[in-house]
Design a protein around this motif. Structure first.
Motif, PDB file in Angstrom:
ATOM      1  N   SER A 183       0.704  -1.339   0.085  1.00  0.00           N
ATOM      2  CA  SER A 183      -0.060   0.116  -0.070  1.00  0.00           C
ATOM      3  C   SER A 183       0.950   1.135   0.121  1.00  0.00           C
ATOM      4  O   SER A 183       1.631   1.416   0.940  1.00  0.00           O
ATOM      5  N   LEU A 184       0.436   2.207  -1.046  1.00  0.00           N
ATOM      6  CA  LEU A 184       1.189   3.356  -1.002  1.00  0.00           C
ATOM      7  C   LEU A 184       0.076   4.454  -0.749  1.00  0.00           C
ATOM      8  O   LEU A 184      -0.881   4.627  -1.448  1.00  0.00           O
ATOM      9  N   ARG A 185       0.395   5.396   0.072  1.00  0.00           N
ATOM     10  CA  ARG A 185      -0.616   6.582   0.388  1.00  0.00           C
ATOM     11  C   ARG A 185       0.032   7.736   0.410  1.00  0.00           C
ATOM     12  O   ARG A 185       0.981   8.232   1.146  1.00  0.00           O
ATOM     13  N   GLN A 186      -0.394   8.848  -0.831  1.00  0.00           N
ATOM     14  CA  GLN A 186       0.061   9.921  -0.863  1.00  0.00           C
ATOM     15  C   GLN A 186       1.662  10.006  -0.748  1.00  0.00           C
ATOM     16  O   GLN A 186       2.041  11.173  -0.179  1.00  0.00           O
ATOM     17  N   VAL A 187       2.157   9.262  -1.504  1.00  0.00           N
ATOM     18  CA  VAL A 187       3.865   9.233  -1.142  1.00  0.00           C
ATOM     19  C   VAL A 187       4.425  10.457  -1.915  1.00  0.00           C
ATOM     20  O   VAL A 187       4.004  10.737  -3.299  1.00  0.00           O
ATOM     21  N   ASP A 188       5.278  11.227  -1.348  1.00  0.00           N
ATOM     22  CA  ASP A 188       5.727  12.303  -2.063  1.00  0.00           C
ATOM     23  C   ASP A 188       7.459  12.173  -1.797  1.00  0.00           C
ATOM     24  O   ASP A 188       7.765  11.725  -0.754  1.00  0.00           O
ATOM     25  N   HIS A 241      11.471  18.241  -6.990  1.00  0.00           N
ATOM     26  CA  HIS A 241      10.032  17.493  -6.639  1.00  0.00           C
ATOM     27  C   HIS A 241       9.952  16.190  -7.661  1.00  0.00           C
ATOM     28  O   HIS A 241       9.998  16.705  -8.881  1.00  0.00           O
ATOM     29  N   VAL A 242      10.291  15.146  -7.115  1.00  0.00           N
ATOM     30  CA  VAL A 242      10.452  13.818  -8.047  1.00  0.00           C
ATOM     31  C   VAL A 242       9.161  13.014  -8.151  1.00  0.00           C
ATOM     32  O   VAL A 242       8.529  12.817  -9.400  1.00  0.00           O
ATOM     33  N   LEU A 243       8.484  12.852  -7.132  1.00  0.00           N
ATOM     34  CA  LEU A 243       7.227  12.274  -6.962  1.00  0.00           C
ATOM     35  C   LEU A 243       6.279  12.820  -6.159  1.00  0.00           C
ATOM     36  O   LEU A 243       6.455  13.688  -5.230  1.00  0.00           O
ATOM     37  N   ASP A 244       4.927  12.974  -6.820  1.00  0.00           N
ATOM     38  CA  ASP A 244       3.903  13.651  -6.052  1.00  0.00           C
ATOM     39  C   ASP A 244       2.443  12.771  -6.021  1.00  0.00           C
ATOM     40  O   ASP A 244       2.000  12.465  -6.873  1.00  0.00           O
ATOM     41  N   ASP A 245       2.003  12.793  -4.473  1.00  0.00           N
ATOM     42  CA  ASP A 245       1.021  12.190  -4.454  1.00  0.00           C
ATOM     43  C   ASP A 245       0.547  10.698  -4.868  1.00  0.00           C
ATOM     44  O   ASP A 245      -0.233  10.702  -5.684  1.00  0.00           O
ATOM     45  N   ILE A 246       1.507   9.933  -4.944  1.00  0.00           N
ATOM     46  CA  ILE A 246       1.443   8.498  -5.232  1.00  0.00           C
ATOM     47  C   ILE A 246       0.517   7.697  -4.605  1.00  0.00           C
ATOM     48  O   ILE A 246       0.961   7.426  -3.102  1.00  0.00           O
ATOM     49  N   SER A 247      -0.523   7.167  -4.931  1.00  0.00           N
ATOM     50  CA  SER A 247      -1.328   6.369  -4.165  1.00  0.00           C
ATOM     51  C   SER A 247      -1.800   5.023  -5.142  1.00  0.00           C
ATOM     52  O   SER A 247      -2.067   4.942  -6.061  1.00  0.00           O
ATOM     53  N   LEU A 248      -1.367   3.884  -4.466  1.00  0.00           N
ATOM     54  CA  LEU A 248      -1.619   2.629  -4.985  1.00  0.00           C
ATOM     55  C   LEU A 248      -1.782   1.416  -4.164  1.00  0.00           C
ATOM     56  O   LEU A 248      -1.136   1.370  -3.029  1.00  0.00           O
ATOM     57  N   ASN A 249      -2.920   0.590  -4.286  1.00  0.00           N
ATOM     58  CA  ASN A 249      -3.089  -0.700  -3.500  1.00  0.00           C
ATOM     59  C   ASN A 249      -2.622  -1.696  -4.500  1.00  0.00           C
ATOM     60  O   ASN A 249      -3.128  -1.989  -5.756  1.00  0.00           O
ATOM     61  N   ILE A 250      -1.648  -2.744  -4.030  1.00  0.00           N
ATOM     62  CA  ILE A 250      -1.448  -3.772  -4.900  1.00  0.00           C
ATOM     63  C   ILE A 250      -1.998  -5.121  -4.124  1.00  0.00           C
ATOM     64  O   ILE A 250      -1.574  -5.397  -2.858  1.00  0.00           O
ATOM     65  N   ARG A 251      -2.540  -5.905  -4.745  1.00  0.00           N
ATOM     66  CA  ARG A 251      -3.167  -7.207  -4.289  1.00  0.00           C
ATOM     67  C   ARG A 251      -1.938  -8.305  -4.014  1.00  0.00           C
ATOM     68  O   ARG A 251      -1.039  -8.214  -4.846  1.00  0.00           O
ATOM     69  N   GLN A 252      -1.971  -8.830  -3.064  1.00  0.00           N
ATOM     70  CA  GLN A 252      -0.984 -10.183  -3.004  1.00  0.00           C
ATOM     71  C   GLN A 252      -1.153 -10.929  -4.197  1.00  0.00           C
ATOM     72  O   GLN A 252      -2.173 -11.627  -4.661  1.00  0.00           O
ATOM     73  N   GLY A 253       0.048 -11.223  -4.536  1.00  0.00           N
ATOM     74  CA  GLY A 253       0.275 -12.280  -5.684  1.00  0.00           C
ATOM     75  C   GLY A 253       0.127 -11.544  -6.982  1.00  0.00           C
ATOM     76  O   GLY A 253       0.231 -12.135  -8.221  1.00  0.00           O
ATOM     77  N   GLU A 254      -0.156 -10.155  -7.136  1.00  0.00           N
ATOM     78  CA  GLU A 254      -0.493  -9.467  -8.261  1.00  0.00           C
ATOM     79  C   GLU A 254       0.888  -9.146  -9.013  1.00  0.00           C
ATOM     80  O   GLU A 254       2.138  -9.024  -8.267  1.00  0.00           O
ATOM     81  N   PHE A 255       0.899  -9.163 -10.222  1.00  0.00           N
ATOM     82  CA  PHE A 255       2.092  -8.584 -10.962  1.00  0.00           C
ATOM     83  C   PHE A 255       1.763  -7.129 -11.494  1.00  0.00           C
ATOM     84  O   PHE A 255       0.872  -6.793 -12.311  1.00  0.00           O
ATOM     85  N   ILE A 256       2.342  -6.187 -11.168  1.00  0.00           N
ATOM     86  CA  ILE A 256       2.310  -4.848 -11.490  1.00  0.00           C
ATOM     87  C   ILE A 256       3.411  -4.314 -12.424  1.00  0.00           C
ATOM     88  O   ILE A 256       4.613  -4.457 -11.826  1.00  0.00           O
ATOM     89  N   SER A 257       2.928  -3.823 -13.199  1.00  0.00           N
ATOM     90  CA  SER A 257       4.179  -3.049 -14.496  1.00  0.00           C
ATOM     91  C   SER A 257       4.132  -1.514 -14.092  1.00  0.00           C
ATOM     92  O   SER A 257       3.057  -0.940 -14.224  1.00  0.00           O
ATOM     93  N   ILE A 258       5.277  -0.769 -13.837  1.00  0.00           N
ATOM     94  CA  ILE A 258       5.131   0.748 -13.817  1.00  0.00           C
ATOM     95  C   ILE A 258       6.123   1.112 -15.109  1.00  0.00           C
ATOM     96  O   ILE A 258       7.347   0.791 -15.078  1.00  0.00           O
ATOM     97  N   VAL A 259       5.465   1.961 -15.955  1.00  0.00           N
ATOM     98  CA  VAL A 259       5.788   2.442 -17.132  1.00  0.00           C
ATOM     99  C   VAL A 259       5.987   3.768 -17.109  1.00  0.00           C
ATOM    100  O   VAL A 259       4.940   4.422 -16.486  1.00  0.00           O
ATOM    101  N   GLY A 260       6.920   4.388 -17.806  1.00  0.00           N
ATOM    102  CA  GLY A 260       7.127   5.796 -18.069  1.00  0.00           C
ATOM    103  C   GLY A 260       8.286   6.164 -18.680  1.00  0.00           C
ATOM    104  O   GLY A 260       9.107   5.478 -18.526  1.00  0.00           O
TER     105      GLY A 260
END
Length: 250
Positions: free
Chosen positions: A7-12, A23-42
């Motif tokens: 769990s990420l809550r309003q990460v700065d 200022h590199v990251l602003d207001d990052i909020s994300l929930n990741i399920r157990q066993g899930e595969f998340i790709s972060i692209v940019g």
């Protein structure tokens, strides 16, 4: 299965610079399920690698919170396995000993550690190379060793920072298939950072699309296809084109 396992809550995240702060990251909020595969692209400069460093514990957030299985993420910990773009194998150690290093502080007996190492070398298809030296391995084989080392502690999550970025296209495609197979076999929560949209869509259950600057979550794309996947599936091409149009707008 918990929907907020990671769990990420309003990460700065801000870094001090000579004339103020970056200022590199602003207001990052994300929930990741157990066993899930998340790709972060940019694209470059969107903060995706900084976000991964926060998850590893190599950096501390300037604001907000990061939790794994209900506990705050503070510093590095074996429960968070990491694989970098550079495999970082020690050339003076064999493949077996490179993986064994990850169990240095384990309470397991020597026999149990060796058994665990060989289980994971078998998982990545390299058990026959246990006594080989890193110089005798190809780039793709070295990254397989790095993946085995990242998994041998049986961490709660596996974090991958562009692990195939330095490889040729054919080897990269082969290792993407291998990673998908390993993930299905292990069922471990996985977070992949990549600049390759094809890779993100092929592997991820969801694709987090980052935008610069500062880095924000532009949107989250559900990849509504079961695993294992076929690379030539029309839906993958459709999602890839959709995400690339997003990049073009920014």
């Amino acid at each position: 299965m918990r929907s907020d396992f990671l769990s990420l809550r309003q990460v700065d995240k801000r870094f001090p610079v000579e004339d103020g702060e970056l200022h590199v990251l602003d207001d990052i909020s994300l929930n990741i399920r157990q066993g899930e595969f998340i790709s972060i692209v940019g694209g470059s400069g969107c903060g995706k690698s900084t976000l991964l460093r926060l998850l590893v514990g190599l950096e501390q957030a300037s604001g907000g919170s990061l939790q794994l299985d209900g506990a705050p993420i503070e510093g590095t910990d074996p429960e968070r396995g990491i694989v970098f773009q550079d495999h970082r194998l020690y050339p003076w150690l064999t493949v077996e000993d490179n993986v064994l290093l990850a169990l240095l502080n384990s309470p397991l007996s020597k026999a149990e550690r060796l058994q665990r190492v060989h289980e994971h070398l078998r998982l990545v298809g390299l058990e026959a190379f246990a006594r080989a030296w890193p110089a005798q391995l190809s780039g793709g084989m070295s990254q397989r060793v790095a993946i085995a080392r990242g998994l041998v502690n049986r961490p709660k999550i596996l974090l991958l920072d562009e692990p195939f970025g330095a490889l040729d296209a054919l080897t990269r495609a082969q290792l993407q298939e291998e990673l998908a197979r390993i993930w299905l076999a292990e069922g471990i929560t996985t977070v992949l950072v990549t600049h390759d949209v094809d890779e993100a869509v092929f592997l991820g259950d969801r694709v987090v699309v980052m935008q610069p600057r500062p880095g924000k979550i532009g949107r989250i794309v559900e990849v509504d296809l079961p695993h294992p996947r076929h690379r030539d599936h029309p839906r993958l091409h459709e999602l890839r084109s959709d995400i690339l149009r997003d990049f073009a707008r920014h």
